[in-house]
Design a protein around this motif. Structure first.
Motif, PDB file in Angstrom:
ATOM      1  N   ALA A  11       0.830  -1.206   0.000  1.00 23.67           N
ATOM      2  CA  ALA A  11       0.000   0.000   0.000  1.00 23.67           C
ATOM      3  C   ALA A  11       0.860   1.249   0.000  1.00 23.67           C
ATOM      4  O   ALA A  11       0.564   2.227  -0.679  1.00 23.67           O
ATOM      5  CB  ALA A  11      -0.930  -0.002   1.215  1.00 23.67           C
ATOM      6  N   ALA A  12       1.941   1.234   0.782  1.00 18.36           N
ATOM      7  CA  ALA A  12       2.830   2.385   0.833  1.00 18.36           C
ATOM      8  C   ALA A  12       3.634   2.508  -0.445  1.00 18.36           C
ATOM      9  O   ALA A  12       3.917   3.607  -0.911  1.00 18.36           O
ATOM     10  CB  ALA A  12       3.758   2.268   2.038  1.00 18.36           C
ATOM     11  N   GLU A 162      13.592  14.271   9.067  1.00 15.98           N
ATOM     12  CA  GLU A 162      13.335  12.834   9.161  1.00 15.98           C
ATOM     13  C   GLU A 162      12.086  12.521   8.360  1.00 15.98           C
ATOM     14  O   GLU A 162      11.148  13.313   8.319  1.00 15.98           O
ATOM     15  CB  GLU A 162      13.138  12.431  10.617  1.00 15.98           C
ATOM     16  N   GLN A 163      12.084  11.360   7.699  1.00 18.67           N
ATOM     17  CA  GLN A 163      10.899  10.942   6.947  1.00 18.67           C
ATOM     18  C   GLN A 163      10.732   9.432   7.060  1.00 18.67           C
ATOM     19  O   GLN A 163      11.685   8.674   6.892  1.00 18.67           O
ATOM     20  CB  GLN A 163      11.028  11.327   5.476  1.00 18.67           C
ATOM     21  N   SER A 164       9.520   9.006   7.375  1.00 13.95           N
ATOM     22  CA  SER A 164       9.221   7.568   7.451  1.00 13.95           C
ATOM     23  C   SER A 164       7.769   7.353   7.054  1.00 13.95           C
ATOM     24  O   SER A 164       6.932   8.245   7.190  1.00 13.95           O
ATOM     25  CB  SER A 164       9.483   7.034   8.865  1.00 13.95           C
ATOM     26  N   THR A 165       7.469   6.159   6.546  1.00 17.76           N
ATOM     27  CA  THR A 165       6.125   5.830   6.089  1.00 17.76           C
ATOM     28  C   THR A 165       5.667   4.529   6.738  1.00 17.76           C
ATOM     29  O   THR A 165       6.450   3.582   6.860  1.00 17.76           O
ATOM     30  CB  THR A 165       6.079   5.696   4.561  1.00 17.76           C
ATOM     31  N   TYR A 166       4.396   4.496   7.129  1.00 18.63           N
ATOM     32  CA  TYR A 166       3.829   3.341   7.801  1.00 18.63           C
ATOM     33  C   TYR A 166       2.511   2.973   7.132  1.00 18.63           C
ATOM     34  O   TYR A 166       1.921   3.785   6.402  1.00 18.63           O
ATOM     35  CB  TYR A 166       3.590   3.645   9.280  1.00 18.63           C
ATOM     36  N   VAL A 167       2.047   1.764   7.377  1.00 19.32           N
ATOM     37  CA  VAL A 167       0.737   1.329   6.894  1.00 19.32           C
ATOM     38  C   VAL A 167      -0.214   1.275   8.078  1.00 19.32           C
ATOM     39  O   VAL A 167       0.080   0.641   9.096  1.00 19.32           O
ATOM     40  CB  VAL A 167       0.814  -0.036   6.195  1.00 19.32           C
ATOM     41  N   VAL A 168      -1.359   1.969   7.956  1.00 17.59           N
ATOM     42  CA  VAL A 168      -2.345   2.015   9.030  1.00 17.59           C
ATOM     43  C   VAL A 168      -3.709   1.633   8.474  1.00 17.59           C
ATOM     44  O   VAL A 168      -3.932   1.649   7.258  1.00 17.59           O
ATOM     45  CB  VAL A 168      -2.405   3.424   9.671  1.00 17.59           C
ATOM     46  N   ASN A 169      -4.615   1.303   9.341  1.00 16.43           N
ATOM     47  CA  ASN A 169      -5.980   0.910   8.953  1.00 16.43           C
ATOM     48  C   ASN A 169      -5.972  -0.189   7.902  1.00 16.43           C
ATOM     49  O   ASN A 169      -6.841  -0.241   7.026  1.00 16.43           O
ATOM     50  CB  ASN A 169      -6.776   2.113   8.440  1.00 16.43           C
ATOM     51  N   ASN A 171      -4.626  -0.807   5.095  1.00 15.42           N
ATOM     52  CA  ASN A 171      -4.216  -0.666   3.700  1.00 15.42           C
ATOM     53  C   ASN A 171      -3.973   0.779   3.290  1.00 15.42           C
ATOM     54  O   ASN A 171      -4.088   1.108   2.105  1.00 15.42           O
ATOM     55  CB  ASN A 171      -5.291  -1.283   2.787  1.00 15.42           C
ATOM     56  N   HIS A 172      -3.649   1.661   4.232  1.00 14.71           N
ATOM     57  CA  HIS A 172      -3.432   3.067   3.910  1.00 14.71           C
ATOM     58  C   HIS A 172      -2.042   3.503   4.371  1.00 14.71           C
ATOM     59  O   HIS A 172      -1.603   3.157   5.474  1.00 14.71           O
ATOM     60  CB  HIS A 172      -4.495   3.951   4.577  1.00 14.71           C
ATOM     61  N   ALA A 173      -1.375   4.273   3.523  1.00 21.54           N
ATOM     62  CA  ALA A 173      -0.033   4.765   3.857  1.00 21.54           C
ATOM     63  C   ALA A 173      -0.145   6.039   4.692  1.00 21.54           C
ATOM     64  O   ALA A 173      -0.954   6.929   4.405  1.00 21.54           O
ATOM     65  CB  ALA A 173       0.747   5.058   2.581  1.00 21.54           C
TER      66      ALA A 173
END
Length: 306
Positions: A11-12, A162-169, A171-173
């Protein structure tokens, strides 16, 4: 703003970004990429924060239309050069208009991504900025204060992001950015007559802007791979500028202006029609502070990567 992926799931990976209104983006993900991003904003004061933080009505109100275009080029896979061209046009009831569009000071930065992200180990991307504001904006011997668009001083600035990406709910980035800026004048500048430091006709002397900075974080929540909800929260601070010299009567002047600060929130919506092209619409809202304006600044930007 950039589309550098740091997320751990599909998803991300599929999420397209323009980037938030306030947060700085890091170095380009690889050498040879050119990013061009024009911003257009209108600033409307609605009041004034006094020294105690209380808000008060403000009349007349200083209004401004601005275009700020970011240019960023990837020199290597980890080092980029970035510059901003800024053009302003201001007006205030009873105090006239700018004598045409005015260029502001010109910041140029080198950006080094010194830590690549590792999603499996929850390691974010980290970037270091270092650069200088070049004094290209009008600041001295002004026709009126509407023509004030610079400090006349070379100003060093640096930041870490700083930058980071996660998956929540499921299927959402969700992309997180945090940052901190610091700025300091490298030298004072000559001042004469009406200047951006608040001096009047007959003044002769020197001046220097105070130290300033900003810290904040942004969140970008992907509704799908094209549409993104965005929010920035940032704190700005500035020490007062210092001027010294003589006024029109020959009296010695040596004063430091009051410090100022504000809090701003900037909700926005992104639409990206490809990984390289997108737009963002939103508004910065200055909702707390001291010795500064209560302002609303609607704006939009177009992000283009070549």
């Amino acid at each position: 703003m950039m589309t550098f992926y740091t997320g751990p799931a599909r998803a991300a990976e599929d999420q397209w970004y323009t980037g938030s209104l306030v947060s700085p983006s890091g170095a380009q993900p690889r050498a040879g990429l050119l990013g061009v991003e024009p911003y257009y904003s209108y600033t409307q004061p609605v009041g004034y924060f006094a020294s105690d933080g209380g808000s008060h009505p403000q009349h007349p109100r200083q209004q401004m239309f601005s275009n700020s275009t970011m240019w960023k080029y990837g020199i290597t896979d980890h080092i980029s050069i970035q510059a901003h061209t800024v053009v302003n046009y201001g007006w205030e009831h009873g105090h006239g208009h700018s004598s045409g569009p005015k260029f502001g000071d010109f910041p140029v930065d080198m950006i080094w991504r010194f830590l690549d992200p590792n999603p499996k180990k929850y390691i974010p991307a980290l970037n270091l900025f270092a650069g200088v504001y070049f004094p290209t904006g009008d600041y001295n011997k002004l026709q009126n204060k509407q023509d004030s668009n610079g400090t006349g001083a070379y100003v060093f600035r640096m930041a870490i992001t700083e930058q980071s990406t996660y998956v929540v709910n499921g299927n959402h980035a969700l992309r997180l950015r945090t940052w901190g800026w610091f700025r300091h004048a490298l030298a004072s500048t000559h001042l004469e007559d009406v200047t951006s430091y608040g001096t009047g006709n007959g003044f002769h002397g020197r001046g220097s802007p105070g130290m300033s900075g900003q810290a904040g974080f942004s969140l970008e929540y992907g509704l799908n791979h094209s549409w993104v909800l965005v929010m920035d929260l940032a704190r700005d601070w500035a020490n007062g500028s210092h001027i010294w010299g003589t006024d029109t009567t020959g009296k010695h002047v040596d004063r430091i202006a009051s410090s100022s600060g504000d809090w701003q929130i900037a909700p926005a919506v992104e639409y990206n029609w490809s990984p390289r092209f997108g737009v963002i619409f939103g508004s910065a809202i200055y909702y707390a502070g001291h010795n500064t304006g209560v302002k609303i600044s609607p704006q939009f930007a177009v992000n283009m990567i070549y």
